[in-house]
Design a protein around this motif. Structure first.
Motif, PDB file in Angstrom:
ATOM      1  N   MET A 222       0.804  -1.222   0.000  1.00  0.00           N
ATOM      2  CA  MET A 222       0.000   0.000   0.000  1.00  0.00           C
ATOM      3  C   MET A 222       0.835   1.268   0.000  1.00  0.00           C
ATOM      4  SD  MET A 222      -3.289  -1.009   2.382  1.00  0.00           S
ATOM      5  CE  MET A 222      -2.360  -1.360   3.875  1.00  0.00           C
ATOM      6  N   GLY A 223       2.104   1.166   0.365  1.00  0.00           N
ATOM      7  CA  GLY A 223       2.962   2.338   0.348  1.00  0.00           C
ATOM      8  C   GLY A 223       3.707   2.536  -0.949  1.00  0.00           C
ATOM      9  N   GLY A 224       3.499   1.631  -1.901  1.00  0.00           N
ATOM     10  CA  GLY A 224       4.216   1.697  -3.177  1.00  0.00           C
ATOM     11  C   GLY A 224       5.143   0.504  -3.339  1.00  0.00           C
ATOM     12  N   ASP A 225       5.556   0.261  -4.579  1.00  0.00           N
ATOM     13  CA  ASP A 225       6.374  -0.923  -4.881  1.00  0.00           C
ATOM     14  C   ASP A 225       7.758  -0.875  -4.255  1.00  0.00           C
ATOM     15  OD1 ASP A 225       4.296  -1.970  -6.326  1.00  0.00           O
ATOM     16  OD2 ASP A 225       5.037  -1.239  -8.265  1.00  0.00           O
ATOM     17  N   ASP A 226       8.215   0.307  -3.860  1.00  0.00           N
ATOM     18  CA  ASP A 226       9.559   0.429  -3.295  1.00  0.00           C
ATOM     19  C   ASP A 226       9.574   0.252  -1.778  1.00  0.00           C
ATOM     20  OD1 ASP A 226       8.097   2.767  -3.054  1.00  0.00           O
ATOM     21  OD2 ASP A 226       9.834   4.086  -3.241  1.00  0.00           O
ATOM     22  N   LEU A 227       8.433  -0.064  -1.192  1.00  0.00           N
ATOM     23  CA  LEU A 227       8.352  -0.346   0.236  1.00  0.00           C
ATOM     24  C   LEU A 227       7.766  -1.746   0.429  1.00  0.00           C
ATOM     25  CD1 LEU A 227       6.881   3.016   1.596  1.00  0.00           C
ATOM     26  CD2 LEU A 227       9.187   2.142   2.009  1.00  0.00           C
ATOM     27  N   PRO A 228       8.169  -2.453   1.491  1.00  0.00           N
ATOM     28  CA  PRO A 228       7.553  -3.755   1.755  1.00  0.00           C
ATOM     29  C   PRO A 228       6.083  -3.589   2.110  1.00  0.00           C
ATOM     30  CG  PRO A 228       8.952  -3.098   3.583  1.00  0.00           C
ATOM     31  CD  PRO A 228       9.192  -2.094   2.492  1.00  0.00           C
ATOM     32  N   ALA A 229       5.340  -4.689   2.025  1.00  0.00           N
ATOM     33  CA  ALA A 229       3.931  -4.634   2.416  1.00  0.00           C
ATOM     34  C   ALA A 229       3.788  -4.336   3.897  1.00  0.00           C
ATOM     35  CB  ALA A 229       3.238  -5.946   2.063  1.00  0.00           C
ATOM     36  N   THR A 230       4.655  -4.952   4.716  1.00  0.00           N
ATOM     37  CA  THR A 230       4.510  -4.858   6.169  1.00  0.00           C
ATOM     38  C   THR A 230       5.874  -4.881   6.845  1.00  0.00           C
ATOM     39  OG1 THR A 230       2.473  -6.153   5.979  1.00  0.00           O
ATOM     40  CG2 THR A 230       3.376  -5.883   8.184  1.00  0.00           C
ATOM     41  N   VAL A 231       5.997  -4.124   7.914  1.00  0.00           N
ATOM     42  CA  VAL A 231       7.144  -4.217   8.815  1.00  0.00           C
ATOM     43  C   VAL A 231       6.603  -4.359  10.232  1.00  0.00           C
ATOM     44  CG1 VAL A 231       9.131  -3.033   9.813  1.00  0.00           C
ATOM     45  CG2 VAL A 231       8.722  -2.898   7.358  1.00  0.00           C
ATOM     46  N   GLY A 232       7.015  -5.417  10.918  1.00  0.00           N
ATOM     47  CA  GLY A 232       6.716  -5.547  12.334  1.00  0.00           C
ATOM     48  C   GLY A 232       7.821  -4.904  13.147  1.00  0.00           C
ATOM     49  N   VAL A 233       7.456  -4.212  14.222  1.00  0.00           N
ATOM     50  CA  VAL A 233       8.458  -3.521  15.033  1.00  0.00           C
ATOM     51  C   VAL A 233       7.990  -3.515  16.490  1.00  0.00           C
ATOM     52  CG1 VAL A 233       7.431  -1.218  14.728  1.00  0.00           C
ATOM     53  CG2 VAL A 233       9.869  -1.407  15.183  1.00  0.00           C
ATOM     54  N   PRO A 234       8.899  -3.632  17.455  1.00  0.00           N
ATOM     55  CA  PRO A 234       8.489  -3.480  18.852  1.00  0.00           C
ATOM     56  C   PRO A 234       7.928  -2.075  19.096  1.00  0.00           C
ATOM     57  CG  PRO A 234      10.663  -4.493  18.710  1.00  0.00           C
ATOM     58  CD  PRO A 234      10.321  -4.004  17.330  1.00  0.00           C
ATOM     59  N   ARG A 235       6.781  -1.995  19.717  1.00  0.00           N
ATOM     60  CA  ARG A 235       6.160  -0.692  19.966  1.00  0.00           C
ATOM     61  C   ARG A 235       7.092   0.250  20.743  1.00  0.00           C
ATOM     62  NH1 ARG A 235       0.808   1.410  20.265  1.00  0.00           N
ATOM     63  NH2 ARG A 235      -0.065  -0.616  19.705  1.00  0.00           N
ATOM     64  N   PRO A 236       7.764  -0.210  21.798  1.00  0.00           N
ATOM     65  CA  PRO A 236       8.665   0.703  22.515  1.00  0.00           C
ATOM     66  C   PRO A 236       9.779   1.259  21.629  1.00  0.00           C
ATOM     67  CG  PRO A 236       8.215  -1.238  23.853  1.00  0.00           C
ATOM     68  CD  PRO A 236       7.686  -1.526  22.481  1.00  0.00           C
ATOM     69  N   GLU A 237      10.253   0.455  20.680  1.00  0.00           N
ATOM     70  CA  GLU A 237      11.333   0.925  19.810  1.00  0.00           C
ATOM     71  C   GLU A 237      10.845   2.019  18.873  1.00  0.00           C
ATOM     72  OE1 GLU A 237      15.275   1.097  18.423  1.00  0.00           O
ATOM     73  OE2 GLU A 237      14.344   0.290  20.233  1.00  0.00           O
ATOM     74  N   LEU A 238       9.649   1.859  18.305  1.00  0.00           N
ATOM     75  CA  LEU A 238       9.104   2.915  17.450  1.00  0.00           C
ATOM     76  C   LEU A 238       8.871   4.185  18.261  1.00  0.00           C
ATOM     77  CD1 LEU A 238       8.014   3.797  14.682  1.00  0.00           C
ATOM     78  CD2 LEU A 238       5.747   3.067  15.449  1.00  0.00           C
TER      79      LEU A 238
END
Length: 377
Positions: A93-109
C-alpha cells in the motif's frame, strides 16, 4: 506564512510526535508534553502496513524502523492445528519500493519518533500533561507552568484529556473482545504474520518484529482480567496458546517467566465533525480508534499528522486549516474504523462467508480497504 507559529502537542505517541516533527521542520515553535515518564515503558509490537511506512519514510525515520523491525510481504492462514491453509501476497500500500509490512516493537518505534522529534527542535517534557485548556490556546500544565499557543493538538489517546477539556463529545464503544499480547523471542521458522481464525480464540496471530523478536496475540471474549498477577496473566495466555499447533508450540515455550504480557479490550469511536474547538484540535486515537483487526491504528494516527501539518502550513488562518484537515481525514478514518469493527463483529457472531449463505465477505472488505489506503490521504 503558516497558520500557526507556536504549537503545543499533547501526547508523545505516533500522532503527536509526527505532527510535532513536521511543524518544527517548517520553523514552527513546538512544545510537546507526555503524561508518561517513559514512552518506551509500555506496549508489545506493532504491525506497520505500507501506508504507515510511507509516512515514516516522509518523516525520515523509515531506515531506522526497518533496521529495528522485520519486513515481509506474505500473510499465511493456518488451521488451529498449525496446518497452512493459504499463503497470500499482501498489497504494497505504500508503493512498490516499500515492503507490504514491517513488524516492530512498539517501545522501539516510540523511542525513534521521540528522539527524532527532539533532534528536530521539539521541546519535550515527559511526566507532564495539561490541567486546563481554553479555546484561545491558554494552557495550564500539571507542573504548575502555563503557556499561550496558536494551536493545541490533542494527540493524547482514546481517553483524551484535551478532548474532555474542550467539551468535544465522544462515545467510546466496547467491541466485545479482549486481546492478550506478548513480546518474546522469534523462532527461526517465523518469517511473516500467520493468522488462525477460530479454535480456542477468535484470532491467534503473530508478527515478527525483529531478527530475534516476535509479537504474538490471542483474541477472546472481553473479560475482566484486572485481578490477575503478572504470573497469572502469563499462565492464562500460555494456556490459551497451548490450544494451537504449528509455530505456536515454539512461541508458548518461549513465553518465559517475566515476559511482558498485557491484556486490553477492543474499543472503537469516531468523533463527529468538527474535531476542533477554537484553537484546539484532535488527532490520532483522540479523534478515532478501532480494534486492531485491520492493523491500522498507528497508520491512521500517522496519516492524521501528515494531513494536519500539511493544512496548517498551507493555510493563512487556523480555522481554514482545521476545517480542511477534518474534511480530508474524517471519511477515510471512518471507513477504516467501520471496516475494523465489521471484521470483529463477523468473528463474534460466527457469520459465514457469502458462498455459505452469509455476509462475511472478508476478502472483499480487505480488498476495498487496501485500494483506499494505497492512495495518499
Amino acid at each position: 506564512m503558516p497558520a500557526v507559529q507556536d504549537v503545543l502537542v499533547v501526547g508523545g505517541g505516533a500522532a503527536g510526535c509526527a505532527t510535532a516533527m513536521l511543524l518544527a521542520r517548517a520553523g514552527v515553535a513546538v512544545d510537546l508534553v507526555e503524561i508518561k515518564p517513559d514512552v518506551t515503558s509500555v506496549g508489545s509490537g506493532l504491525t506497520l502496513q505500507g501506508n504507515a511506512l510511507r509516512v515514516l519514510r516522509d518523516l525520515g525515520v523509515y531506515d531506522e524502523v526497518l533496521a529495528a523491525g522485520y519486513a515481509f510481504d506474505v500473510t499465511g492462514l493456518r488451521a488451529p492445528d498449525g496446518t497452512v491453509l493459504v499463503e497470500m501476497r499482501d498489497v504494497r500500500m505504500g508503493g512498490d519500493d516499500l515492503p507490504a509490512t514491517v513488524g516492530v516493537p512498539r517501545p522501539e518505534l516510540a523511542r525513534l519518533l521521540l528522539d527524532r522529534a527532539v533532534a528536530d527542535g521539539v521541546k519535550v517534557r515527559l511526566a507532564t500533561t495539561v490541567t486546563s485548556v481554553s479555546p484561545d490556546g491558554d494552557v495550564a500544565f500539571s507542573d504548575g507552568s502555563s503557556g499561550l499557543y496558536d494551536l493545541v493538538v490533542g494527540a493524547d489517546g482514546v481517553r483524551s484529556r484535551v478532548r474532555e477539556l474542550a467539551g468535544i463529545p465522544a462515545a467510546v464503544d466496547p467491541v466485545g473482545m479482549g486481546i492478550w499480547r506478548v513480546l518474546t523471542t522469534r523462532p527461526e521458522s517465523i518469517e511473516r504474520t500467520d493468522l488462525t481464525y477460530g479454535g480456542a480464540a477468535y484470532i491467534a496471530g503473530y508478527c515478527p518484529t525483529g531478527e530475534d523478536s516476535i509479537y504474538a496475540y490471542l483474541v477472546e471474549d472481553a473479560q475482566d482480567r484486572t485481578g490477575l498477577s503478572p504470573e497469572e496473566q502469563l499462565a492464562t495466555m500460555r494456556a490459551l496458546a497451548g490450544q494451537y499447533g504449528g509455530p505456536w508450540v515454539d512461541i508458548r515455550e518461549r513465553m518465559a517467566d517475566g515476559a511482558p504480557t498485557n491484556y486490553t479490550h477492543f474499543e472503537s469511536h469516531v468523533v463527529a465533525a468538527p474535531w476542533h474547538r477554537g484553537r484546539l484540535v484532535l488527532a490520532g486515537d483522540a479523534a478515532h480508534s478501532c480494534p486492531p483487526t485491520l492493523a491500522q491504528g498507528c497508520a491512521q494516527a500517522l496519516e492524521d499528522a501528515t494531513v494536519l501539518a500539511d493544512e496548517l502550513l498551507a493555510a493563512d488562518d487556523v480555522e481554514t486549516a482545521l476545517t480542511a484537515y477534518v474534511e480530508r481525514r474524517l471519511p477515510r478514518a471512518r471507513t477504516v474504523v467501520d471496516g475494523s469493527v465489521q471484521l470483529a463483529r463477523w468473528l463474534l457472531t460466527h457469520e459465514p462467508p457469502p458462498q455459505a449463505g452469509g455476509t462475511a465477505d472478508v476478502p472483499g472488505l480487505l480488498g476495498r480497504t487496501a485500494a483506499l489506503l494505497t492512495q495518499r490521504p
